[in-house]
Design a protein around this motif. Structure first.
Motif, PDB file in Angstrom:
ATOM      1  N   ALA A  57       4.124  -4.275   8.706  1.00  0.00           N
ATOM      2  CA  ALA A  57       2.971  -4.210   7.812  1.00  0.00           C
ATOM      3  C   ALA A  57       1.942  -5.288   8.132  1.00  0.00           C
ATOM      4  N   ASP A  60      -0.030  -4.525  11.672  1.00  0.00           N
ATOM      5  CA  ASP A  60      -0.887  -3.348  11.727  1.00  0.00           C
ATOM      6  C   ASP A  60      -2.357  -3.786  11.643  1.00  0.00           C
ATOM      7  N   GLU A  62      -5.157  -2.329  10.679  1.00  0.00           N
ATOM      8  CA  GLU A  62      -5.865  -2.057   9.429  1.00  0.00           C
ATOM      9  C   GLU A  62      -5.407  -2.989   8.317  1.00  0.00           C
ATOM     10  N   HIS A  63      -4.122  -3.254   8.275  1.00  0.00           N
ATOM     11  CA  HIS A  63      -3.590  -4.151   7.250  1.00  0.00           C
ATOM     12  C   HIS A  63      -4.113  -5.564   7.418  1.00  0.00           C
ATOM     13  N   ALA A  67      -6.199  -7.749   4.613  1.00  0.00           N
ATOM     14  CA  ALA A  67      -5.715  -9.054   4.149  1.00  0.00           C
ATOM     15  C   ALA A  67      -6.739 -10.147   4.438  1.00  0.00           C
ATOM     16  N   SER A 170      -7.352   0.536   0.917  1.00  0.00           N
ATOM     17  CA  SER A 170      -6.100   0.374   1.651  1.00  0.00           C
ATOM     18  C   SER A 170      -4.966   1.188   1.048  1.00  0.00           C
ATOM     19  N   GLY A 174      -2.940   4.128   2.947  1.00  0.00           N
ATOM     20  CA  GLY A 174      -1.491   4.136   3.100  1.00  0.00           C
ATOM     21  C   GLY A 174      -0.872   5.421   2.577  1.00  0.00           C
ATOM     22  N   LEU A 333       0.382  -6.768  -1.702  1.00  0.00           N
ATOM     23  CA  LEU A 333      -0.069  -5.650  -0.887  1.00  0.00           C
ATOM     24  C   LEU A 333       0.814  -5.477   0.346  1.00  0.00           C
ATOM     25  N   VAL A 334       1.214  -6.588   0.965  1.00  0.00           N
ATOM     26  CA  VAL A 334       2.104  -6.519   2.128  1.00  0.00           C
ATOM     27  C   VAL A 334       3.429  -5.861   1.752  1.00  0.00           C
ATOM     28  N   TRP A 337       2.936  -2.144   1.285  1.00  0.00           N
ATOM     29  CA  TRP A 337       2.908  -1.475   2.588  1.00  0.00           C
ATOM     30  C   TRP A 337       4.321  -1.300   3.140  1.00  0.00           C
TER      31      TRP A 337
END
Length: 470
Positions: A57, A60, A62-63, A67, A170, A174, A333-334, A337
């Protein structure tokens, strides 16, 4: 992997734990470990799989962009706070208030320059409003409600220049990836904004009570007065009271950020082969464009503040302090994901499609999602947590049943907005009660009555919208 009921287990654990502990992070961690155990069936293997999901996660592309955007946005807010930008604007405008209605309108007039984050707006408006309450004899709870309703319900409806945009886009992305849907997450996010019915209705009621000068609820009594001891950020509140206000320190970064956001949207869209302005905005990588705009804004703002004789060590300190304020949602958020990745490997989307989709009619999906999400968000007090947990389920149900995807996504966002706004565990409720020197539970009860009316109207809307669209 073929979908089984095991794919629901992480979410079946996360939600009760979040309600019980009143914290989302422990539930996410347990859900991740249990989901990893269902894949490996060994303790060591589960730990390795969970850590691997977190690492995946984090790496990635996009992640990482999301962040970084969240952290840097917090950094910009930190510098705006310590240089007195918004404080100066609020102080200058508050000196021109002459009537009770003018005081209520002042709350709304400050929205264009304080919309970045709910807590940011509350902490700056609260002291000013409290100072003039006695002069105009306004119900303290009513004023607190006006501040509250002009924070998250507005911010969740804005398409750019807020910390919420990156997070909301996000979680949509996902959920789309998890369900194999090839659509632009940002486009769907934009299309869902008119369907966040709770935010729209709450704003409409708030504006109506301001224009008509209507009293909300029963007159206040002594029970509603008091002091709330719980406030995250008392140190910052004290520091803000010592700095001098300077409106220019807000207007320059704000104008720059807005202009650059649109400029980089257009630039990225044209670079991807767009042949007109509308196509350029549609084809642009929204997170990347906003990140570029934010990075340039930060760099120029630091130079501007130094030129304005602001202390560079103080700016650097609050750059990191502001970014660290968003580390909790970034960490959450991590984990969201990672849990989504593990649930996907367990066949979450396939199982939802083959079970719930067989008995839940498509037209009832948005209303069902809103009802379930509102219940969840009220007990955990977190919009972001609700969106992270509920969006994969909502998108999976809409995709499997043929329900309108944009309406369902809007319903998920609306359910989280309800909880964050109405729950006594919500950060905005806690902070507003503290800043206005009110008893937390009394204020939450006062606000709940209005919120339930908005939620009831929203539920009716979600029941009727799919039928009208079809």
């Amino acid at each position: 992997m073929e979908g089984t009921w095991w794919s629901l287990l992480p979410f079946l654990l996360i939600i009760p734990l979040a309600v019980w502990l009143k914290e989302l992070l422990p539930g996410l961690a347990v859900g991740l470990l249990v989901g990893a155990f269902c894949l490996e069936w060994s303790v060591i293997g589960a730990i390795e799989r969970a850590v691997s999901a977190i690492v995946h996660a984090l790496v990635d592309d996009e992640h990482v962009k999301v962040a970084l955007f969240l952290y840097l946005f917090g950094s910009l807010i930190g510098m705006m706070q310590i240089t007195g930008g918004i404080k100066g604007f609020v102080e200058r405008l508050s000196g021109r208030i002459r009537t009770k209605r003018g005081l209520l309108f002042f709350v709304w007039l400050t929205v264009p320059v304080t919309f970045f984050m709910p807590m940011f707006r509350i902490m700056l408006l609260g002291p000013v409003m409290k100072a003039v309450l006695r002069q105009f004899r306004v119900d303290r709870r009513r004023m607190a409600y006006m501040i509250d309703v002009s924070t998250e319900p507005i911010i969740v409806l804005l398409p750019a220049a807020t910390a919420f945009v990156g997070f909301m886009t996000s979680v949509v992305d996902g959920a789309l990836v998890q369900n194999g849907i090839r659509e632009s997450a940002y486009d769907l996010f934009l299309r869902s904004l008119p369907y966040n019915l709770f935010a729209i209705i709450a704003l409409a009621i708030g504006l109506l009570t301001t224009v008509l000068n209507i009293r909300i609820g029963r007159p206040p009594g002594k029970k509603g007065e008091g002091t709330v001891n719980k406030l995250h950020g008392l140190g910052l509140r004290k520091e803000l009271s010592l700095i001098a206000g300077e409106p220019l320190h807000l207007f320059v970064p704000l104008a720059l950020l807005i202009v650059l956001t649109f400029a980089f949207f257009a630039y990225d869209g044209w670079r991807r082969g767009a042949d007109n302005w509308l196509a350029a905005f549609s084809q642009a990588d929204a997170t990347w464009a906003m990140l570029l705009a934010l990075f340039v804004t930060l760099f120029v703002s630091i130079l501007f503040y130094v030129w304005r004789r602001q202390s560079l060590p103080e700016l650097i300190y609050h750059f990191f302090a502001g970014g660290n304020e968003l580390m909790a949602p970034i960490g959450m958020l991590v984990l969201v994901w990672a849990v989504s990745g593990v649930a996907g490997e367990l066949g979450f989307a396939a199982y939802v499609s083959s079970t719930f989709a067989t008995w839940l009619p498509g037209p009832f999906v948005p209303a069902s999602v809103f009802l379930a999400g509102s219940f969840l968000s009220y007990f955990i007090g977190s919009s972001w947590g609700t969106w992270g947990m509920l969006m994969p389920l909502g998108v999976a149900l809409a995709h499997a049943t043929g329900a309108p995807l944009d309406v369902t996504i809007g319903a998920v966002f609306a359910s989280g907005t309800f909880g964050a706004f109405a729950s006594p565990l919500g950060d905005t409720t806690i902070t507003t009660a503290a800043m206005m020197d009110m008893d937390l539970l009394s204020y939450a009860k006062y606000k709940l009555r209005i919120s339930l009316i908005c939620a009831g109207l929203s539920l009716l809307g979600y029941a009727l919208l799919p039928l009208w669209i079809s």
